[in-house]
Design an enzyme around this catalytic site. Sequence first.
Site, PDB file in Angstrom:
ATOM      1  N   ASP A 122       0.884  -1.306  -0.077  1.00 58.82           N
ATOM      2  CA  ASP A 122       0.266  -0.170  -0.011  1.00 58.82           C
ATOM      3  C   ASP A 122       0.836   1.155   0.028  1.00 58.82           C
ATOM      4  OD1 ASP A 122      -2.226  -1.510   0.017  1.00 58.82           O
ATOM      5  OD2 ASP A 122      -2.536  -1.306   2.095  1.00 58.82           O
ATOM      6  N   SER A 123       0.289   2.403  -0.557  1.00 63.12           N
ATOM      7  CA  SER A 123       1.056   3.668  -0.437  1.00 63.12           C
ATOM      8  C   SER A 123       1.589   4.052   0.888  1.00 63.12           C
ATOM      9  CB  SER A 123       0.321   4.649  -0.920  1.00 63.12           C
ATOM     10  OG  SER A 123      -0.994   4.855  -0.336  1.00 63.12           O
TER      11      SER A 123
END
Length: 351
Positions: A122-123
């Site tokens: 995920d970012s």
Amino acid sequence: MAAAEAAAVVLSSSLKPDPAPVPESAGTAAATAATSSAMAAAAALAAAARTGSEATVSKPALATKLLSLSGVFAVHKPKGPTSAELLNRLKEKLLAEAGMPSPEWTKRKKQTLKIGHGGTLDSAARGVLVVGIGRGTKMLTRMLSGSKRYIATGELGKATDTLDSTGRVTEEKPYDKITQEDIEGILQKFTGNIMQVPPLYSALKKDGQRLSTLMKRGDVVEAKPARPVTVYSLSLQKFQPPFFTLDVECGGGFYIRSLVSDIGKELSSCANVLELTRTKQGPFTLEEHALPEDRWTIDDIAQSLEQCSSLLPAELALKKSKPEESNEQVLSCEYITLNDTKGEGDVIKTL
């Protein structure tokens, strides 16, 4: 953290073909030979520079070397960019170093540079991101099924729609009576072969679209059914209310966000992921193998491929990937096409 779509992007650069392209059927030996050839070219250029006979490396020579790279290595993904954005940044740096694409190389025949990642983060997460280059992209599918290790910090008392700190708070519950012994006592329930419901904000798809895209658009999205996942080990590293830190080793398709949320519910409270670091994927570790961005050069990647080749079992390199059902779309550059394929568990992104 795992995501469940698989995509492939092929970046074709108009360039004169190599004198001796590596055949697809050559397997591990061919991949090793390609990497060794690139290393030999780097050594020869370095020797020439030391003798003063060649002050700089020509762009065509760098482009040829870049296209000869083949194998699997790891990079260090920081917090902020998505895994796909980071892959684009890596690709752009390599192409810029090699001077590609360039009008001077517009020829009738083309060669293809393939570079991809397997196992999306995920970012908001950081850590090991496994990258395949050349025929190494065919190894990524097997990398996804291997074990991964994470250090995750959860926050008790708050639930969010994304199950991490980037989301909107949807619920708050007391946590003041929860003890370290309480957390340690329930971890066994989340160890071994268990069932897990994936987050709504994920790359899993419904009717060809990511659930996260549908959620952001405001569509009504039903949770995916629970599915079997594996947790090899799970331990509490630190507890300083409301924060608790876990060391997790798990298999493919596992969501740390779901684990932390489920632990909060089991404790009669709620929780979300505050920090997440992937410290290991397959044989690649963050400390030993992940290249930071200042080492994203053709030479450094060639050296990393050479070092990492010994980490992979022979059967991994010899494994042939299944034919992909792709839907090709032209992007903004004439050299780039997008092939989007469906998959479960994680993401393979190939550029």
